[in-house]
Design an enzyme around this catalytic site. Structure first.
Site, mmCIF file in Angstrom:
data_model
loop_
_atom_site.group_PDB
_atom_site.id
_atom_site.type_symbol
_atom_site.label_atom_id
_atom_site.label_comp_id
_atom_site.label_asym_id
_atom_site.label_seq_id
_atom_site.Cartn_x
_atom_site.Cartn_y
_atom_site.Cartn_z
ATOM 1 N N GLU A 114 0.797 -1.224 0.000
ATOM 2 C CA GLU A 114 0.000 0.000 0.000
ATOM 3 C C GLU A 114 0.831 1.276 0.000
ATOM 4 O O GLU A 114 0.272 2.372 -0.121
ATOM 5 C CB GLU A 114 -0.941 -0.017 1.213
ATOM 6 C CG GLU A 114 -1.845 -1.254 1.233
ATOM 7 C CD GLU A 114 -2.920 -1.210 2.303
ATOM 8 O OE1 GLU A 114 -3.060 -0.151 2.972
ATOM 9 O OE2 GLU A 114 -3.631 -2.225 2.473
ATOM 10 N N ASN A 115 2.154 1.151 0.135
ATOM 11 C CA ASN A 115 3.021 2.332 0.191
ATOM 12 C C ASN A 115 4.201 2.160 -0.765
ATOM 13 O O ASN A 115 4.868 1.130 -0.752
ATOM 14 C CB ASN A 115 3.536 2.542 1.622
ATOM 15 C CG ASN A 115 2.403 2.704 2.623
ATOM 16 O OD1 ASN A 115 1.691 3.687 2.616
ATOM 17 N ND2 ASN A 115 2.239 1.702 3.486
#
Length: 274
Positions: free
Chosen positions: A126-127
């Site tokens: 997610e990052n």
């Protein structure tokens, strides 16, 4: 008739046997959350593809995986890679190079998957602070391709949400042939989402991941986003089902569902087989 249940990230003592499993569900997938390519020692730091177990393995270990699969012939177990945070800090996808990351990931994940007798992997990074979409696509695409070719796994899914879709669409557009379904995080949308908006979001996802099996999803966390069960999730699901668009349901997660007796997880399974 596919049901996906994420499990193990919050260390609530959750066990596979706590979760109701409808025998009429054709494909019930538990997804262990998470394996992360970070060190297990504190502070947790990136390892360039050398994955370690970060889920509650004391309650969700190899013997428990074997037991739940033996007692339910519709159950498969996967592991999700990445997640949002570890030790209170963001999990970053941070390869030193494509080749070195893939080599390390194939080696470390093969050991984990074989030790735990797992069937698949799910991608939930997610990052992406220091990585471009092309690098992500090549790393993950080659990883899935190699694990499938080596017969280490038999299915793979991805778990995108709107803020990171450029990465997942780069992966999808190059490697859709090795991705079995999309556990789209519809609970990443605003908590004010209406049934009408949800259906629009779904159609948008289907148009982007063209040809893919996009699952609808909800979260059982307190103050969850998206369209929750009490705000009309099953109304939207019924419309999609009547239109022949419903491929399955994913739930985040068993850890929080435990507090309400898995009421909504059970309802979702009953809905799928009705």
């Amino acid at each position: 008739n596919l049901f996906v249940e994420y499990i193990g990230s919050q260390f609530t003592g959750i066990k596979f046997t706590d979760v109701p499993i409808n025998p009429r569900i054709t494909d019930f997938q538990f997804v262990l959350s998470f394996a992360i390519d970070y060190t297990v020692s504190t502070p947790h730091t990136p390892t360039n593809g050398k994955f370690n177990v970060f889920w509650d393995s004391s309650n969700l270990g190899p013997s428990q995986v074997d037991a739940i699969k033996s007692s339910h012939n519709n159950v498969r177990v996967a592991v999700s890679l990445g997640g949002a945070t570890v030790g209170g800090k963001s999990v970053q996808f941070q390869p030193s190079s494509i080749d070195s990351w893939v080599n390390n990931a194939v080696s470390s994940l093969t050991q984990i998957i074989q030790r735990y007798n797992l069937d698949g992997i799910d991608i939930d990074y997610e990052n992406f602070q220091n990585t471009d979409p092309d690098t992500f696509a090549e790393c993950i695409g080659r990883l899935i391709t190699t694990l499938k070719r080596n017969r280490v796994i038999n299915f793979a899914s991805i778990a995108p949400f709107p803020d990171v879709e450029e990465y997942y669409l780069a992966l999808w557009n190059r490697y859709k042939n090795v991705i079995n379904h999309i556990n789209f995080q519809f609970y990443a949308y605003d908590s004010s989402t209406t049934v009408r908006q949800f259906l629009k979001y779904y159609d948008t996802a289907v148009s982007k991941y063209r040809g893919g099996n996009v699952l609808i999803s909800f979260s059982t966390e307190r103050d969850a986003g998206g369209l929750t069960v009490d705000r009309g999730f099953f109304d939207a699901a019924s419309i999609l089902k009547k239109q022949g668009k419903l491929h399955g349901i994913a739930v985040w997660s068993a850890d929080t569902s435990k507090s309400n007796g898995f009421r909504y997880d059970e309802e979702a399974q009953s809905f799928l087989v009705s």
